[in-house]
Design a protein around this motif. Structure first.
Motif, PDB file in Angstrom:
ATOM      1  N   ALA A 153     103.115  74.180  12.372  1.00 29.01           N
ATOM      2  CA  ALA A 153     104.534  72.651  12.281  1.00 29.01           C
ATOM      3  C   ALA A 153     104.109  71.879  13.683  1.00 29.01           C
ATOM      4  O   ALA A 153     105.093  72.398  14.597  1.00 29.01           O
ATOM      5  CB  ALA A 153     105.705  73.410  11.276  1.00 29.01           C
ATOM      6  N   GLU A 154     103.696  70.840  13.875  1.00 29.28           N
ATOM      7  CA  GLU A 154     103.372  70.212  15.493  1.00 29.28           C
ATOM      8  C   GLU A 154     104.499  68.676  14.467  1.00 29.28           C
ATOM      9  O   GLU A 154     103.745  68.457  14.346  1.00 29.28           O
ATOM     10  CB  GLU A 154     102.672  70.224  15.968  1.00 29.28           C
ATOM     11  N   ILE A 155     105.752  68.802  15.030  1.00 28.56           N
ATOM     12  CA  ILE A 155     105.599  67.145  15.429  1.00 28.56           C
ATOM     13  C   ILE A 155     105.441  66.889  16.593  1.00 28.56           C
ATOM     14  O   ILE A 155     106.154  66.664  17.764  1.00 28.56           O
ATOM     15  CB  ILE A 155     107.448  67.530  14.719  1.00 28.56           C
ATOM     16  N   LEU A 156     104.499  65.422  16.842  1.00 23.02           N
ATOM     17  CA  LEU A 156     104.309  64.939  17.364  1.00 23.02           C
ATOM     18  C   LEU A 156     104.156  63.420  17.355  1.00 23.02           C
ATOM     19  O   LEU A 156     103.745  62.632  16.819  1.00 23.02           O
ATOM     20  CB  LEU A 156     102.345  65.079  17.289  1.00 23.02           C
ATOM     21  N   TRP A 157     105.314  63.049  18.615  1.00 20.50           N
ATOM     22  CA  TRP A 157     105.546  61.338  18.694  1.00 20.50           C
ATOM     23  C   TRP A 157     104.763  61.050  18.982  1.00 20.50           C
ATOM     24  O   TRP A 157     104.863  60.982  20.866  1.00 20.50           O
ATOM     25  CB  TRP A 157     107.001  61.665  18.671  1.00 20.50           C
ATOM     26  N   GLU A 158     103.827  59.793  19.316  1.00 23.51           N
ATOM     27  CA  GLU A 158     103.445  59.398  20.071  1.00 23.51           C
ATOM     28  C   GLU A 158     103.281  58.064  20.686  1.00 23.51           C
ATOM     29  O   GLU A 158     103.767  57.255  19.564  1.00 23.51           O
ATOM     30  CB  GLU A 158     101.484  59.319  19.009  1.00 23.51           C
ATOM     31  N   LYS A 159     103.349  58.335  21.912  1.00 26.81           N
ATOM     32  CA  LYS A 159     104.100  56.468  22.172  1.00 26.81           C
ATOM     33  C   LYS A 159     103.949  55.400  22.599  1.00 26.81           C
ATOM     34  O   LYS A 159     102.119  55.446  21.931  1.00 26.81           O
ATOM     35  CB  LYS A 159     103.458  56.807  24.442  1.00 26.81           C
ATOM     36  N   GLY A 160     104.648  55.051  21.815  1.00 27.36           N
ATOM     37  CA  GLY A 160     103.917  53.173  21.233  1.00 27.36           C
ATOM     38  C   GLY A 160     104.067  53.488  19.825  1.00 27.36           C
ATOM     39  O   GLY A 160     103.737  52.184  18.743  1.00 27.36           O
ATOM     40  N   THR A 161     104.108  54.011  19.098  1.00 21.53           N
ATOM     41  CA  THR A 161     104.661  54.699  17.358  1.00 21.53           C
ATOM     42  C   THR A 161     106.021  55.154  17.195  1.00 21.53           C
ATOM     43  O   THR A 161     106.742  55.729  18.416  1.00 21.53           O
ATOM     44  CB  THR A 161     103.766  55.505  17.147  1.00 21.53           C
ATOM     45  N   ASP A 162     106.476  54.168  16.432  1.00 23.72           N
ATOM     46  CA  ASP A 162     107.552  55.312  15.243  1.00 23.72           C
ATOM     47  C   ASP A 162     107.887  56.715  15.086  1.00 23.72           C
ATOM     48  O   ASP A 162     108.619  57.243  14.869  1.00 23.72           O
ATOM     49  CB  ASP A 162     107.913  54.522  14.342  1.00 23.72           C
ATOM     50  N   GLY A 163     106.339  57.247  14.958  1.00 19.56           N
ATOM     51  CA  GLY A 163     106.643  58.767  14.236  1.00 19.56           C
ATOM     52  C   GLY A 163     107.494  58.844  13.412  1.00 19.56           C
ATOM     53  O   GLY A 163     107.492  60.082  13.341  1.00 19.56           O
ATOM     54  N   ASN A 164     106.825  58.168  12.322  1.00 18.32           N
ATOM     55  CA  ASN A 164     107.567  59.073  11.263  1.00 18.32           C
ATOM     56  C   ASN A 164     106.793  58.934  10.302  1.00 18.32           C
ATOM     57  O   ASN A 164     107.426  60.555   8.936  1.00 18.32           O
ATOM     58  CB  ASN A 164     107.977  57.244  10.064  1.00 18.32           C
ATOM     59  N   GLU A 166     106.516  64.881  22.857  1.00 15.48           N
ATOM     60  CA  GLU A 166     106.190  63.665  23.289  1.00 15.48           C
ATOM     61  C   GLU A 166     104.795  63.496  23.579  1.00 15.48           C
ATOM     62  O   GLU A 166     104.214  64.511  23.898  1.00 15.48           O
ATOM     63  CB  GLU A 166     107.052  62.580  23.492  1.00 15.48           C
ATOM     64  N   ALA A 167     104.224  62.241  22.810  1.00 13.92           N
ATOM     65  CA  ALA A 167     102.295  62.616  23.863  1.00 13.92           C
ATOM     66  C   ALA A 167     101.906  61.547  24.102  1.00 13.92           C
ATOM     67  O   ALA A 167     102.034  60.778  23.590  1.00 13.92           O
ATOM     68  CB  ALA A 167     101.745  63.550  22.193  1.00 13.92           C
ATOM     69  N   ASN A 168     100.701  61.075  25.004  1.00 14.25           N
ATOM     70  CA  ASN A 168      99.697  60.557  24.829  1.00 14.25           C
ATOM     71  C   ASN A 168      99.269  60.919  24.872  1.00 14.25           C
ATOM     72  O   ASN A 168      98.721  61.980  24.677  1.00 14.25           O
ATOM     73  CB  ASN A 168      99.681  60.492  27.010  1.00 14.25           C
ATOM     74  N   GLN A 169      98.459  59.671  23.717  1.00 12.13           N
ATOM     75  CA  GLN A 169      97.010  60.119  22.933  1.00 12.13           C
ATOM     76  C   GLN A 169      96.148  58.691  22.704  1.00 12.13           C
ATOM     77  O   GLN A 169      96.700  57.746  23.433  1.00 12.13           O
ATOM     78  CB  GLN A 169      96.817  60.527  21.639  1.00 12.13           C
TER      79      GLN A 169
END
Length: 284
Positions: A43-54, A267-270
């Motif tokens: 269970a990794e919630i990964l919010w990539e910068k520049g996206t809404d992360g929905n 939060e992540a840079n990808q």
């Protein structure tokens, strides 16, 4: 502290020893223990910068025995994540067994979230905070001298660590020349308020190879967990972690019947970086 994990390549021991082994005719049966049925929750919630992360994904499987290369997937789980305001985000099972997806998740930095997974009359919970990460300033490629004296490609990312804060980071580098990603786990004890460099090299990298880079901010608790995992194994830590290393996922009715894995929010840079002929290249 900086932890770097690489999968070591196996070496043949020697011709005479191999010939000796080939001359043996007796068959030896090794009775290996069958893996238990411990639940594994990825269970990794990964919010990539520049996206809404929905859109977020959770995977559930079981530990398996030595001879089974594919862990059994777990179907029929009920999964949701709740934020501190009481908003619920439900994860529904997809057509792929064991894969659960939410398409309306609302990520918020420094917000605390609670995971609840109910499977086979067991309820597992875990709580974590969504940790921010600084922007990557640039990516550079260069050559370094390898052990054999040859020049190998090295790729580095640079980012500014926030001043007067204690921060923890996990970066992984994925490339076709690697069986598993290379992970760099770092805290800012010696870098606080300064620019930080994380780098990756491999003797098999060539011009045209693409490297997928994911750079996360992580909590101190997840940093400590990953440090134990990476010290224990050089294989993929996001597959089944060592059974004696507990994460933060707890069985509410029986704490000894815990699930493996760790609920984390990052939060992540990808980015995808492709090696070229230039000796050094900067990417803003």
């Amino acid at each position: 502290m900086k932890t770097i994990i690489k999968l070591k390549k196996l070496k043949y021991i020697g011709v005479f020893f191999l010939l000796f082994l080939c001359s043996c005719e007796d068959v030896i049966d090794v009775d290996l223990e069958t893996g238990d049925s411990t639940i594994v929750i990825d269970a990794e919630i990964l919010w990539e910068k520049g996206t809404d992360g929905n859109v977020q994904t959770i995977r559930i499987s079981r530990m398996t025995d030595y001879y089974n290369p594919e862990p059994p997937k777990v179907s029929g789980a009920q999964i949701y994540i709740e934020n501190s305001s009481g908003d619920l985000f439900t994860f529904s099972e997809t057509d792929v067994m064991g894969v659960y997806v939410c398409d309306n998740f609302l990520p918020q930095l420094n917000e605390t979230y609670t995971l609840q997974v109910t499977v086979e009359d067991k309820t597992f919970t875990a709580s974590e905070t969504l940790i921010p990460v600084p922007e990557i300033n640039r990516v550079e490629q260069d050559y370094i001298e390898g052990f054999s004296g040859d020049e190998n490609f090295e790729v580095s990312i640079f980012y500014d660590d926030p001043e007067n804060q204690t921060n923890f980071y996990l970066t992984d580098f994925k490339a076709s020349v690697l069986q598993y990603p290379e992970y760099i786990l770092i805290d800012d004890e010696f870098y606080n308020g300064n620019e930080v460099e994380n780098n990756f090299s491999d003797e098999d990298l060539e011009v045209g190879n693409s490297i997928e880079i994911i750079h996360r901010g992580v909590s101190e608790q997840f940093y400590n967990y990953m440090n134990l995992v990476l010290e224990t194994t050089s294989s993929n830590p996001f597959a089944t972690p060592p059974a004696n290393i507990r994460g933060n996922i707890i069985n509410q009715s029986n704490h000894e019947d815990y699930a493996l894995g760790y609920f984390r929010l990052c939060e992540a840079n990808q980015l995808l970086y492709t090696l070229d002929e230039e000796r050094t290249e900067n990417t803003n």
